[in-house]
Design an enzyme around this catalytic site. Structure first.
Site, PDB file in Angstrom:
ATOM      1  N   ARG A  19     -31.761  15.271 -95.473  1.00 18.08           N
ATOM      2  CA  ARG A  19     -30.771  16.346 -95.298  1.00 18.08           C
ATOM      3  C   ARG A  19     -29.719  16.393 -96.399  1.00 18.08           C
ATOM      4  O   ARG A  19     -28.796  17.181 -96.362  1.00 18.08           O
ATOM      5  CB  ARG A  19     -30.105  16.229 -93.920  1.00 18.08           C
ATOM      6  CG  ARG A  19     -30.959  16.873 -92.836  1.00 18.08           C
ATOM      7  CD  ARG A  19     -30.391  16.646 -91.477  1.00 18.08           C
ATOM      8  NE  ARG A  19     -29.047  17.140 -91.283  1.00 18.08           N
ATOM      9  CZ  ARG A  19     -28.739  18.392 -90.957  1.00 18.08           C
ATOM     10  NH1 ARG A  19     -29.672  19.289 -90.817  1.00 18.08           N
ATOM     11  NH2 ARG A  19     -27.488  18.752 -90.772  1.00 18.08           N
ATOM     12  N   ALA A  23     -34.875  13.420 -84.436  1.00 12.72           N
ATOM     13  CA  ALA A  23     -34.369  13.953 -85.710  1.00 12.72           C
ATOM     14  C   ALA A  23     -32.952  14.484 -85.538  1.00 12.72           C
ATOM     15  O   ALA A  23     -32.096  14.315 -86.407  1.00 12.72           O
ATOM     16  CB  ALA A  23     -35.299  15.041 -86.243  1.00 12.72           C
TER      17      ALA A  23
END
Ligand code: SF4
Length: 539
Positions: A94, A63
């Site tokens: 994000r 990630a």
């Protein structure tokens, strides 16, 4: 910590947080729960393995590599080698934004590409499928570069993504590079940042000789353009007359990375995710670096002034002062309006490897107190300052991450400042290569908690009822069911930008709304209305 009789003291709170753990776990966690001393920050046990069974905020190494560092770059095609779940998890979560210069420019950010590894590849190997996926991706998109990201199963079965990347690079004639960023490779996403940045240094930086026009050329390191932050910063720099040669990696492109060696200064936003790249660019190309912070109006002004000071140009300083004066007028007007409503309110921040520090500046500007703060993937230096780096024990997990042996480039190394100029800067107290960390800027005895667990967050909220709790999506609904608003500082929920002066104004207004909303008093979780099951841990 706020002196209020209704709150437990920090020492009492620490005891309460630890008392429910088994003895061994409590002993370990005690090293990550610290009462701050800004004069001499105590040692924080950071960047250590999360204790199994504890619900952590952290993400995996993959990630950090694919989602955080390469995610915001629009024209490197990101291909995930692994099960489809890993790709879905890292797909647009994000809220990185990007702004191509025109319709002809590539933007792969909206896509999610995966080899969709299944049982047969786990048994017979996935290299052939990976090679075929690269061919297909190239045929469909014709990118200038492809990054291949390894997930846990890839490391477990031993697929060699680097060899496949090399072979496919030769076959297709474009830059293709792999990342050994299997989720388990480090204790948190921080390892993934390091793996990503190492590969960019090895395979991309220095490959282009493009020099952007402008007298004051900088690289921005550790800014990821969440919710449009980079656009605000880019606008400020442009108005000041500062040229952004490359950004690592908000609103970035392959060519920016490839020509980063042509900047004359590196400024570092998120120290945690990239300080080592700043060091490498200094050693290899002679580009000095220092820490900046574009979160908070006063920090933004300070950062712009420091950049101007570095270039020693009265013309640049004048433009910077003009921009600051223009922007501060609007900032001060909003602070005057909002602060009477936010003054005295409280916040807790448990997020990132720099955000829990940077966002305290915005709360100070609103007259709010930080009751407790901590990071999810920081190292000791992010808490205590860079001075502790030589004392940090290198354990087996850290040794897992390659340390590049960087030497001055025989052709491209060019010190941007002479020895005499650097000495003059030192005499003026101008600091390079430094970062004081979060703790020296926090009040004495404030709770500092590394890698906070959900149970600890729950107890803290019960004890202190902060006006706002800042964290991520995993904590959001747990905390909000307790009647406390949670502001996400990874994705900003649906808000932002929060960087620069305009971003500060957005933040003041959002926090005013969030902390003065009456709805939270009415929130009742299902277990508050109905009887719940009780259980206890057998020690
Ligand atoms: S921990 Fe492993 S399996 Fe899970 S998302 Fe990360 S890479 Fe994929």
């Amino acid at each position: 910590m706020v002196a209020d009789k209704s709150y437990p003291t920090s020492a009492e709170a620490k005891d309460i947080l630890l008392k429910e753990y088994p003895v061994k776990t409590a002993r370990k966690r005690a090293k990550g729960i610290i009462l701050n001393d800004p004069e001499m920050p105590p040692e924080v046990a950071a960047n250590t393995r999360t204790i199994p069974g504890i619900i952590t905020q952290r993400g995996c190494t993959y990630a950090g590599c694919k989602g955080v560092v390469l995610g915001p770059t629009r024209d490197i095609l990101n291909l995930v080698h692994g099960p489809i779940g890993c790709s879905f998890y890292a797909w647009l979560t994000r809220r990185n934004q990007t702004r191509p210069t025109g319709p002809e420019e590539d933007n792969f950010i909206p896509y999610c590409l995966s080899t969709d590894m299944a049982e047969s590849e786990i048994i017979f190997g996935g290299e052939k499928k990976l090679a075929q996926a690269i061919r297909e991706a190239y045929a469909a998109f014709k990118p200038k570069a492809i990054g291949v990201f390894s997930t846990c199963p890839v490391g477990l079965i031993g697929d060699d993504v680097h060899t496949v990347a090399r072979q496919m690079s030769a076959e297709l004639g474009i830059n293709i590079f792999g990342f050994s960023c299997e989720g388990y490779k480090g204790v948190s996403q921080s390892a993934g940042h390091h793996i990503a940045n190492n590969q960019l240094m090895k395979h991309v930086v220095g490959k282009s000789d493009t020099v952007k026009e402008g007298k004051y050329r900088i690289n921005m390191l550790g800014e990821y353009n969440i919710g449009g932050d980079a656009f605000v910063i880019e606008d400020l720099l442009e108005r000041c007359g500062i040229t952004l040669q490359a950004s690592f990696s908000g609103n970035s492109t392959y060519d920016q990375f490839a020509s980063a060696q042509n900047a004359d200064l590196n400024v570092v936003m998120c120290h945690r995710s990239i300080n080592y790249v700043a060091d490498m660019l200094d050693k290899k190309y002679g580009i000095p670096w220092f820490k900046v912070n574009f979160i908070g109006a006063h920090s933004t002004a300070k950062s712009l002034r420091k950049i101007a000071e570095y270039f020693k140009s009265p013309e640049l300083s004048e433009r910077v002062e003009k921009v600051i004066a223009e922007e501060m007028e609007a900032v001060n007007a909003v602070i005057a309006e909002v602060r009477p409503r936010t003054e005295g309110k409280t916040a807790m921040l448990f997020v990132g490897g720099s955000r829990a520090h940077h966002y305290q500046d915005l709360f100070k500007e609103l007259g709010m107190t930080t009751l407790a703060a901590g990071y999810e993937f920081a190292h000791r230096d992010d808490y205590e300052g860079r001075r502790v780096i030589p004392d940090i024990k290198v354990d087996a997990d850290s040794r897992n991450i390659e340390e590049l042996d960087i030497k001055a480039d025989p052709e491209l190394y060019r010190p941007r400042k002479s020895e005499a100029e650097m000495q003059a800067f030192a005499a003026e107290g101008f600091e390079f290569k430094d970062y004081t960390g979060m703790m020296p800027e926090m009040d004495k005895d404030t709770l500092v908690i590394d890698d906070i667990s959900h149970a600890e967050a729950h107890r803290l909220v019960e004890m202190y009822h902060p006006s706002v709790f800042c964290a991520g999506i995993k904590e959001k609904y747990v905390i909000q069911k307790m009647g406390i608003p949670l502001k996400q500082l990874h994705s900003y929920d649906y808000g932002g930008p929060y960087a620069g002066f305009k971003g500060a104004i957005n933040y003041y207004r959002d926090i005013d709304r969030i902390t003065n909303m009456r709805i939270w008093e009415r929130v009742k979780a299902p277990w508050q209305k109905n009887p719940e099951l009780k259980a206890s841990y057998g020690k």
